[in-house]
Motif scaffolding. Structure first.
Motif, PDB file in Angstrom:
ATOM      1  N   GLN A 484       0.700  -1.210  -0.069  1.00 43.08           N
ATOM      2  CA  GLN A 484      -0.103  -0.080   0.100  1.00 43.08           C
ATOM      3  C   GLN A 484       0.844   1.327  -0.128  1.00 43.08           C
ATOM      4  O   GLN A 484       0.340   2.235  -0.086  1.00 43.08           O
ATOM      5  CB  GLN A 484      -1.190   0.090   1.142  1.00 43.08           C
ATOM      6  N   MET A 485       2.057   1.263   0.284  1.00 48.27           N
ATOM      7  CA  MET A 485       2.829   2.363   0.570  1.00 48.27           C
ATOM      8  C   MET A 485       4.208   2.442  -0.502  1.00 48.27           C
ATOM      9  O   MET A 485       4.578   1.319  -0.888  1.00 48.27           O
ATOM     10  CB  MET A 485       3.437   2.285   1.953  1.00 48.27           C
ATOM     11  N   ALA A 486       4.366   3.677  -0.992  1.00 54.44           N
ATOM     12  CA  ALA A 486       5.571   3.929  -1.900  1.00 54.44           C
ATOM     13  C   ALA A 486       6.518   4.807  -1.179  1.00 54.44           C
ATOM     14  O   ALA A 486       6.056   6.148  -1.009  1.00 54.44           O
ATOM     15  CB  ALA A 486       4.850   4.419  -3.181  1.00 54.44           C
ATOM     16  N   GLY A 487       7.971   4.415  -0.871  1.00 56.42           N
ATOM     17  CA  GLY A 487       8.689   5.247  -0.660  1.00 56.42           C
ATOM     18  C   GLY A 487       9.655   5.712  -1.541  1.00 56.42           C
ATOM     19  O   GLY A 487       9.629   5.109  -2.671  1.00 56.42           O
ATOM     20  N   ILE A 488      10.467   6.745  -1.401  1.00 52.11           N
ATOM     21  CA  ILE A 488      11.482   7.237  -2.297  1.00 52.11           C
ATOM     22  C   ILE A 488      12.742   6.413  -2.007  1.00 52.11           C
ATOM     23  O   ILE A 488      13.430   6.587  -0.829  1.00 52.11           O
ATOM     24  CB  ILE A 488      11.843   8.676  -1.930  1.00 52.11           C
ATOM     25  N   ALA A 489      13.151   5.565  -2.831  1.00 50.48           N
ATOM     26  CA  ALA A 489      14.504   4.784  -2.622  1.00 50.48           C
ATOM     27  C   ALA A 489      15.535   5.790  -2.782  1.00 50.48           C
ATOM     28  O   ALA A 489      16.756   5.833  -2.277  1.00 50.48           O
ATOM     29  CB  ALA A 489      14.400   3.550  -3.579  1.00 50.48           C
ATOM     30  N   SER A 490      15.653   6.775  -3.831  1.00 54.73           N
ATOM     31  CA  SER A 490      16.538   7.720  -4.478  1.00 54.73           C
ATOM     32  C   SER A 490      15.993   8.818  -5.265  1.00 54.73           C
ATOM     33  O   SER A 490      15.131   8.431  -6.022  1.00 54.73           O
ATOM     34  CB  SER A 490      17.944   7.092  -5.079  1.00 54.73           C
ATOM     35  N   LEU A 491      16.524   9.753  -4.957  1.00 52.29           N
ATOM     36  CA  LEU A 491      16.040  10.936  -5.546  1.00 52.29           C
ATOM     37  C   LEU A 491      17.251  11.913  -6.322  1.00 52.29           C
ATOM     38  O   LEU A 491      17.964  12.230  -5.429  1.00 52.29           O
ATOM     39  CB  LEU A 491      15.144  11.813  -5.106  1.00 52.29           C
ATOM     40  N   TRP A 492      17.483  12.217  -7.303  1.00 49.60           N
ATOM     41  CA  TRP A 492      18.624  12.570  -8.053  1.00 49.60           C
ATOM     42  C   TRP A 492      18.004  13.998  -8.904  1.00 49.60           C
ATOM     43  O   TRP A 492      16.820  13.878  -9.396  1.00 49.60           O
ATOM     44  CB  TRP A 492      19.583  11.953  -8.821  1.00 49.60           C
ATOM     45  N   GLU A 493      18.820  15.143  -8.632  1.00 50.96           N
ATOM     46  CA  GLU A 493      18.568  16.087  -9.475  1.00 50.96           C
ATOM     47  C   GLU A 493      19.693  16.284 -10.717  1.00 50.96           C
ATOM     48  O   GLU A 493      20.535  15.283 -10.549  1.00 50.96           O
ATOM     49  CB  GLU A 493      18.243  17.547  -8.960  1.00 50.96           C
ATOM     50  N   GLY A 494      19.370  16.714 -11.984  1.00 48.07           N
ATOM     51  CA  GLY A 494      20.260  16.557 -13.009  1.00 48.07           C
ATOM     52  C   GLY A 494      19.802  17.253 -14.061  1.00 48.07           C
ATOM     53  O   GLY A 494      18.571  17.944 -14.077  1.00 48.07           O
ATOM     54  N   ILE A 495      20.536  17.081 -15.344  1.00 51.60           N
ATOM     55  CA  ILE A 495      20.020  17.608 -16.629  1.00 51.60           C
ATOM     56  C   ILE A 495      20.545  16.532 -17.502  1.00 51.60           C
ATOM     57  O   ILE A 495      21.108  15.560 -17.309  1.00 51.60           O
ATOM     58  CB  ILE A 495      20.730  18.899 -16.865  1.00 51.60           C
ATOM     59  N   TYR A 496      19.570  16.533 -18.900  1.00 52.79           N
ATOM     60  CA  TYR A 496      20.239  15.876 -19.721  1.00 52.79           C
ATOM     61  C   TYR A 496      20.992  16.596 -20.673  1.00 52.79           C
ATOM     62  O   TYR A 496      20.725  17.776 -20.998  1.00 52.79           O
ATOM     63  CB  TYR A 496      18.920  15.144 -20.425  1.00 52.79           C
TER      64      TYR A 496
END
Ligand code: DGJ
Length: 549
Positions: A484-496
């Motif tokens: 039922q739950m979703a957590g953030i495993a990893s979050l990156w900012e960036g560009i292409y």
């Protein structure tokens, strides 16, 4: 008429081409079905037009144009839309001057932009202001539209063979020249044929030749086409035809009724046939994608490719690849589905360059697989060339485009625009429900700016999403059944850059926390974490999620 016949009467060229004849090097620009969508292929790869249209008169002086092109390139436009005017191209009948065309191509190349040429031929905004003087002065050879008061206008008549022959000849010469000078570089990627055609001030032309044609039977070709497309007719067209009695033969009034609808269908058919013939002459010389643009505000010139005339245009103008809307009205989201059909990719050649412009670009590209977007008069109307929403958005989209185009073809992309009327939006993608809203007030979001929260969302891999957005927050929950739950495993900012991911900061801690009220949060199957765009944006965030109970 065959192109060779047309060209045999064109005579000498005024100026020799400044480019030598070139052998083909890059593949020719074309439209291609890739996966689920039709895309524009440029230099052998799918291409996203991050375009802008130059104001009407600015391509008529190369000196005037020079600083403009540099300014536009600096604003991250990868493609410029600029006019070629018939009167300047063929100042004397059969004598062509390609100086401006060559200069426009050269300046586009110098500024590393692709070019879409607008052919201002017989009609621009429904009028014939760009016809050469030798056409304007010969009303007998080049007949005009007449109003019901019997008065002639300056507008060329769509029923006149001489008008069509002259326009098609000039356009074919233009395309032949572009082929000669551009087959190696492929700077010119698409052509707009004419501009916003249609009759102003009445529902149809009232000249004698128009009246004679109006009394004729509706061509079998049109009726057969309507039969062929009967299951996919535009609803508004279908309804109006049904109201007129759904007849399948007879005069225009018999089949489509007496009054505005029948008049408009009649004009649409004849404009479509005329524009198709001009297009065919050009494509016979150099076959790159060609589109027409429609004036769509409530008072629009009658006979143009507005949405409910698409069936007529589709049957009458098969050489045209795309019917495009010029959108200056606020209901952008309501208009674009009317121009996006499975047989008609979306390209927006004109729209407002204001603050809503960037959110509309995101929406068209992400939610409607647009092949391109192009605000009008960018050299004048993009208020802030560095920090304005469009330059900022195009800067990000430039390197992101390959990823976007790939996701379009796979159907793994969507977009949202948060409005005051619709402040929370929910999408379901890749096994997750994603709730999107405007970034939290305490982060300094300016609520008074319309359309200032928007984003593109790509489901890039299982449990992985790429977001590009402005002023957005997103929270996640798995789609039932399952955890039922979703957590953030990893979050990156960036560009292409050229489609390659360049990660920046790994975001965690305060950058992802939204609430510590865990009872409340878990009651809602939420973790208290959030994906958030904190800079003025747009930025790009890549998130990996995991599911738990
Ligand atoms: C739509 C036309 O296509 C453009 O050339 C321009 O005239 C705008 N309208 C209005 O500025």
């Amino acid at each position: 008429m065959k192109l060779s016949t047309l060209l045999s009467i064109t005579g000498l060229f005024l100026c020799a081409p400044v480019f030598a004849q070139q052998r083909s090097a890059k593949p020719i620009p074309h439209l291609e079905k890739r996966g689920l969508v039709t895309q524009l292929i440029v230099d052998g790869k799918p291409y996203l037009i991050l375009g802008g249209e130059l104001h009407n008169s600015n391509t008529s002086s190369l000196e005037y144009l020079r600083p403009i092109m540099a300014k536009v390139a600096a604003m991250h436009f990868n493609t410029v839309l600029g006019a070629v005017n018939w009167d300047l191209l063929e100042p004397q009948e059969g004598k062509f001057d390609f100086t401006l065309v060559d200069g426009l191509i050269k300046q586009s190349r110098e500024n590393k932009m692709k070019l879409v040429i607008l052919w201002f031929g017989s009609w621009k905004n429904g009028m014939s202001h760009y016809a050469p003087e030798w056409v304007k002065k010969d009303e007998v050879r080049f007949p005009r539209v007449k109003m019901s008061n019997g008065k002639s206008t300056e507008t060329l008549n769509v029923f006149a063979a001489e008008n069509l022959k002259a326009d098609a000849t000039a356009f074919a010469a233009l395309m032949k020249h572009i082929k000669a000078v551009d087959s190696k570089e492929r700077t010119v990627i698409m052509i707009q044929v004419e501009n916003e055609v249609g009759i102003h001030g009445d529902n149809r032309d009232r000249s004698d030749v128009a009246n004679t044609n109006f009394a004729k039977q509706v061509p079998a070709e049109l009726m057969a086409g309507l039969q062929k497309y009967q299951t996919e007719l535009q609803p508004e067209f279908k309804q109006a035809w049904e109201k007129a009695g759904s007849k399948t033969s007879g005069t225009w009034e018999d089949v489509f009724g007496k009054g505005p609808f029948g008049d408009e269908v009649f004009m649409a058919w004849h404009y479509a046939k005329y524009v198709n013939a001009v297009t065919a002459a050009g494509k016979a010389e150099y076959n790159i994608p060609m589109y027409v643009n429609a004036w769509i505000s409530p008072v629009y010139p009658r006979g143009g490719p507005v949405a409910y005339m698409h069936d007529i245009w589709r049957i009458g103008a098969p050489k045209i690849d795309i019917f495009s809307p010029d959108i200056y009205q606020p209901d952008f989201k309501g208009i674009i589905p009317l121009f996006h059909h499975n047989w008609n990719p979306l390209f927006i050649p004109e729209c407002a360059a204001d603050s809503a412009g960037a959110s509309n670009a995101y929406y068209a590209i992400g939610a409607h697989n647009a092949i391109g977007y192009s605000p009008f008069a960018i050299e004048e109307r993009v208020a802030d060339p560095v920090n304005g929403p469009i330059p900022r958005a195009y800067k990000i989209l430039e390197g992101f485009a390959p990823v976007i185009l790939d996701a379009q073809s796979k159907g793994t992309i969507t977009a949202v625009t948060i409005t005051r009327a619709n402040p929370i939006q929910t999408i379901t993608m890749g096994g997750y429900t994603i709730e999107l809203r405007t970034r939290h007030k305490k982060m300094g979001y300016e609520r008074s700016v319309p359309n200032s929260s928007y984003g593109i969302i790509i489901n890039s891999a299982p449990d992985e999403f790429i977001f590009s957005g402005v002023n957005l927050e997103a929270t996640f929950a798995p789609v039932a059944p399952g955890p039922q739950m979703a957590g953030i495993a990893s979050l990156w900012e960036g560009i292409y850059e050229n489609g390659k991911w360049k990660p920046g900061r790994r975001l965690n801690g305060d950058n992802i926390s939204q609430s510590y009220a865990m009872t409340e949060q878990t009651n809602r199957n939420q973790t208290g974490t959030v994906l958030r765009f904190e800079n003025p944006g747009p930025g790009i965030l890549k998130v990996k999620l995991y599911k738990f109970d």
